[in-house]
Design a protein around this motif. Structure first.
Motif, mmCIF file in Angstrom:
data_model
loop_
_atom_site.group_PDB
_atom_site.id
_atom_site.type_symbol
_atom_site.label_atom_id
_atom_site.label_comp_id
_atom_site.label_asym_id
_atom_site.label_seq_id
_atom_site.Cartn_x
_atom_site.Cartn_y
_atom_site.Cartn_z
ATOM 1 N N ILE A 4 0.833 -1.202 0.000
ATOM 2 C CA ILE A 4 0.000 0.000 0.000
ATOM 3 C C ILE A 4 0.870 1.256 0.000
ATOM 4 O O ILE A 4 0.576 2.229 -0.693
ATOM 5 C CB ILE A 4 -0.978 -0.016 1.191
ATOM 6 C CG1 ILE A 4 -2.031 -1.100 0.956
ATOM 7 C CG2 ILE A 4 -1.632 1.339 1.386
ATOM 8 C CD1 ILE A 4 -2.935 -1.357 2.133
ATOM 9 N N SER A 5 1.947 1.226 0.754
ATOM 10 C CA SER A 5 2.855 2.365 0.800
ATOM 11 C C SER A 5 3.469 2.638 -0.573
ATOM 12 O O SER A 5 3.551 3.789 -1.020
ATOM 13 C CB SER A 5 3.956 2.110 1.827
ATOM 14 O OG SER A 5 4.887 3.140 1.830
ATOM 15 N N ILE A 6 3.869 1.580 -1.246
ATOM 16 C CA ILE A 6 4.460 1.717 -2.585
ATOM 17 C C ILE A 6 3.414 2.221 -3.577
ATOM 18 O O ILE A 6 3.692 3.120 -4.382
ATOM 19 C CB ILE A 6 5.066 0.376 -3.048
ATOM 20 C CG1 ILE A 6 6.294 0.046 -2.195
ATOM 21 C CG2 ILE A 6 5.419 0.405 -4.528
ATOM 22 C CD1 ILE A 6 6.780 -1.374 -2.324
ATOM 23 N N LEU A 7 2.199 1.664 -3.510
ATOM 24 C CA LEU A 7 1.136 2.096 -4.418
ATOM 25 C C LEU A 7 0.763 3.556 -4.168
ATOM 26 O O LEU A 7 0.435 4.288 -5.111
ATOM 27 C CB LEU A 7 -0.094 1.197 -4.286
ATOM 28 C CG LEU A 7 0.067 -0.221 -4.831
ATOM 29 C CD1 LEU A 7 -1.154 -1.056 -4.516
ATOM 30 C CD2 LEU A 7 0.343 -0.201 -6.324
ATOM 31 N N GLU A 8 0.826 3.983 -2.912
ATOM 32 C CA GLU A 8 0.549 5.384 -2.594
ATOM 33 C C GLU A 8 1.576 6.306 -3.259
ATOM 34 O O GLU A 8 1.232 7.335 -3.831
ATOM 35 C CB GLU A 8 0.582 5.597 -1.085
ATOM 36 C CG GLU A 8 0.431 7.052 -0.682
ATOM 37 C CD GLU A 8 0.809 7.321 0.757
ATOM 38 O OE1 GLU A 8 0.524 8.436 1.211
ATOM 39 O OE2 GLU A 8 1.395 6.443 1.402
#
Length: 103
Positions: free
Chosen positions: A32-36
């Motif tokens: 999720i952090s990377i996708l953000e």
């Protein structure tokens, strides 16, 4: 980055967390952090392009201060950007379609 090459849903869609973990090879929080971060970069790129295109309209309006005309081209441009899917949906689809490589 061509945002039209991968079709992303415009409406909210439920996605299996395990599927995202499997595609990324990371746990769900890292994914999720990377996708953000990817979505923020996409958003910056889209905003930069829109601002650049709208700047041309502002330049034209500065020449004719007395004359305020509803510019149909400007309205169509704004509507086309409003119809784009959310950048988070695009980032998820990039990951699911193997267009995004996570190390």
């Amino acid at each position: 980055m061509n945002f039209k090459e991968i079709k992303s849903p415009i409406n909210t869609e439920t996605i299996d967390c395990l599927k995202l973990e499997k595609k990324s090879g990371k746990n769900i929080y890292e994914t999720i952090s990377i996708l953000e971060k990817v979505a923020n970069k996409m958003n910056f790129f889209l905003k930069k392009n829109l601002d650049k295109k709208l700047e041309d309209f502002n330049f034209m309006n500065k020449n004719n201060l007395e004359e305020i005309i509803e510019n149909q081209e400007q309205i169509n441009l704004s509507k086309s950007y409003e119809k784009l899917p959310k950048t988070t949906s695009m980032a998820i689809q990039y990951l699911l379609k193997n267009k995004l490589k996570i190390n």
